[in-house]
Design a protein around this motif. Sequence first.
Motif, PDB file in Angstrom:
ATOM      1  N   VAL A  13       0.833  -1.206   0.000  1.00 58.79           N
ATOM      2  CA  VAL A  13       0.000   0.000   0.000  1.00 58.79           C
ATOM      3  C   VAL A  13       0.863   1.249   0.000  1.00 58.79           C
ATOM      4  N   LEU A  14       1.932   1.251   0.796  1.00 59.42           N
ATOM      5  CA  LEU A  14       2.797   2.436   0.871  1.00 59.42           C
ATOM      6  C   LEU A  14       3.505   2.702  -0.451  1.00 59.42           C
ATOM      7  N   HIS A  15       3.896   1.642  -1.154  1.00 60.78           N
ATOM      8  CA  HIS A  15       4.581   1.820  -2.439  1.00 60.78           C
ATOM      9  C   HIS A  15       3.662   2.476  -3.471  1.00 60.78           C
ATOM     10  N   LYS A  16       2.360   2.239  -3.345  1.00 62.32           N
ATOM     11  CA  LYS A  16       1.421   2.774  -4.331  1.00 62.32           C
ATOM     12  C   LYS A  16       1.037   4.220  -4.060  1.00 62.32           C
ATOM     13  N   LEU A  17       1.337   4.723  -2.862  1.00 57.15           N
ATOM     14  CA  LEU A  17       0.994   6.099  -2.537  1.00 57.15           C
ATOM     15  C   LEU A  17       1.931   7.075  -3.237  1.00 57.15           C
ATOM     16  N   SER A  18       1.425   8.268  -3.466  1.00 61.23           N
ATOM     17  CA  SER A  18       2.234   9.318  -4.092  1.00 61.23           C
ATOM     18  C   SER A  18       3.334   9.772  -3.134  1.00 61.23           C
ATOM     19  N   PRO A  19       4.514  10.154  -3.646  1.00 62.64           N
ATOM     20  CA  PRO A  19       5.578  10.687  -2.779  1.00 62.64           C
ATOM     21  C   PRO A  19       5.137  11.911  -1.984  1.00 62.64           C
ATOM     22  N   VAL A  20       4.265  12.726  -2.577  1.00 62.78           N
ATOM     23  CA  VAL A  20       3.769  13.907  -1.860  1.00 62.78           C
ATOM     24  C   VAL A  20       2.976  13.487  -0.630  1.00 62.78           C
ATOM     25  N   THR A  21       2.163  12.458  -0.777  1.00 61.50           N
ATOM     26  CA  THR A  21       1.387  11.952   0.362  1.00 61.50           C
ATOM     27  C   THR A  21       2.313  11.448   1.466  1.00 61.50           C
ATOM     28  N   LYS A  22       3.362  10.741   1.080  1.00 58.17           N
ATOM     29  CA  LYS A  22       4.298  10.223   2.086  1.00 58.17           C
ATOM     30  C   LYS A  22       5.083  11.348   2.750  1.00 58.17           C
ATOM     31  N   LEU A  23       5.384  12.401   2.017  1.00 62.04           N
ATOM     32  CA  LEU A  23       6.033  13.564   2.619  1.00 62.04           C
ATOM     33  C   LEU A  23       5.110  14.248   3.632  1.00 62.04           C
ATOM     34  N   ILE A  24       3.829  14.327   3.306  1.00 61.26           N
ATOM     35  CA  ILE A  24       2.858  14.903   4.241  1.00 61.26           C
ATOM     36  C   ILE A  24       2.773  14.055   5.503  1.00 61.26           C
ATOM     37  N   TRP A  25       2.775  12.741   5.335  1.00 62.11           N
ATOM     38  CA  TRP A  25       2.775  11.839   6.494  1.00 62.11           C
ATOM     39  C   TRP A  25       4.024  12.043   7.341  1.00 62.11           C
ATOM     40  N   MET A  26       5.173  12.200   6.694  1.00 61.58           N
ATOM     41  CA  MET A  26       6.416  12.427   7.436  1.00 61.58           C
ATOM     42  C   MET A  26       6.345  13.710   8.253  1.00 61.58           C
ATOM     43  N   LEU A  27       5.854  14.777   7.642  1.00 60.70           N
ATOM     44  CA  LEU A  27       5.742  16.059   8.347  1.00 60.70           C
ATOM     45  C   LEU A  27       4.758  15.962   9.509  1.00 60.70           C
ATOM     46  N   GLY A  28       3.618  15.295   9.282  1.00 63.80           N
ATOM     47  CA  GLY A  28       2.623  15.154  10.340  1.00 63.80           C
ATOM     48  C   GLY A  28       3.137  14.345  11.517  1.00 63.80           C
ATOM     49  N   MET A  29       3.753  13.207  11.223  1.00 66.30           N
ATOM     50  CA  MET A  29       4.298  12.369  12.288  1.00 66.30           C
ATOM     51  C   MET A  29       5.460  13.066  12.998  1.00 66.30           C
ATOM     52  N   GLY A  30       6.292  13.759  12.228  1.00 64.33           N
ATOM     53  CA  GLY A  30       7.397  14.497  12.835  1.00 64.33           C
ATOM     54  C   GLY A  30       6.909  15.590  13.766  1.00 64.33           C
ATOM     55  N   LEU A  31       5.831  16.276  13.355  1.00 69.23           N
ATOM     56  CA  LEU A  31       5.247  17.313  14.207  1.00 69.23           C
ATOM     57  C   LEU A  31       4.752  16.738  15.528  1.00 69.23           C
ATOM     58  N   LEU A  32       4.092  15.591  15.478  1.00 72.01           N
ATOM     59  CA  LEU A  32       3.604  14.957  16.698  1.00 72.01           C
ATOM     60  C   LEU A  32       4.763  14.509  17.593  1.00 72.01           C
ATOM     61  N   CYS A  33       5.839  14.030  16.986  1.00 75.72           N
ATOM     62  CA  CYS A  33       7.010  13.617  17.772  1.00 75.72           C
ATOM     63  C   CYS A  33       7.623  14.800  18.507  1.00 75.72           C
ATOM     64  N   VAL A  34       7.603  15.971  17.873  1.00 80.16           N
ATOM     65  CA  VAL A  34       8.169  17.174  18.510  1.00 80.16           C
ATOM     66  C   VAL A  34       7.237  17.698  19.598  1.00 80.16           C
ATOM     67  N   LEU A  35       5.926  17.595  19.386  1.00 83.87           N
ATOM     68  CA  LEU A  35       4.963  18.144  20.333  1.00 83.87           C
ATOM     69  C   LEU A  35       5.001  17.425  21.674  1.00 83.87           C
ATOM     70  N   TYR A  36       5.171  16.108  21.646  1.00 83.50           N
ATOM     71  CA  TYR A  36       5.093  15.323  22.873  1.00 83.50           C
ATOM     72  C   TYR A  36       6.485  15.083  23.456  1.00 83.50           C
TER      73      TYR A  36
END
Length: 261
Positions: A13-36
């Motif tokens: 499933v991850l391979h089929k996603l667009s790179p832009v979508t995966k970059l958005i996921w990286m930014l979102g998860m990274g933001l949560l890691c910094v917040l907590y």
Amino acid sequence: MSLVAEYVPENSVLHKLSPVTKLIWMLGMGLLCVLYSTPVPLLFLLFFVILLGYLGRIQDSLFSFMRSFAWVAFTIFLMQLFFFRGGRVFFHIVPGWAWTAVTEEGLKFGFAMVLRTLAMTSLVPLLLCTTELKDLVVALVEKLRFPTEYALMLVTILRFIPTFLVELDQITLAQRARGYKNDGRWPWQKWKGLIPVTVPLVRNALIRAQNLAVAMQLRGYGGGKRTFLRSVESSSADRVAVACISIIVMLGLTLRITRIL
């Protein structure tokens, strides 16, 4: 163990996603890691990243990458253990030395920093192991309007690091086959012993860089407006994935602001 995250061809499933979508996921998860900054939510985030690794069938590469950063995480844990004070004192590593006290808050914060380090660094193989470099370049330049020069620089680094490490191993083995040993006791002896490995490695890197520059010139790089042979398009799965990470980030922000977690 490897510090290099290379593309793993799979039909996940991850391979089929667009790179832009995966970059958005990286930014979102990274933001949560910094917040907590507490262990429990960071442990959930790390578990979620590992779950995504299994979903993308890249768990072996993910765990290898995490093991490579284990010493960094351990160093951070020790620093927080000794420099973060608060709560009750469990014991002293060196009896009578106050600065070696192991406190409750020091343990909690040190453990949280370990989880944050592993969770944030694990986001890198989630992107690179499931995305071809050519698709990543197209997404950066065409979709995100990233400058071509910087995109090329990023991809060149990602492409040549594995080659660089393989060549380092080959040169080291070749020197050992010739009887070379770097077993000096003193630091200057070890630095001097690196010369037989470093010199051919740097020479080969310069030759490779020159060949790359010539190849780019022959292909007309920088001669006009760039065009792309293929385009990265978003699908319904990408829209669902973006909606999911948006909900997760909003939920995380709400729980953080209300201090529930």
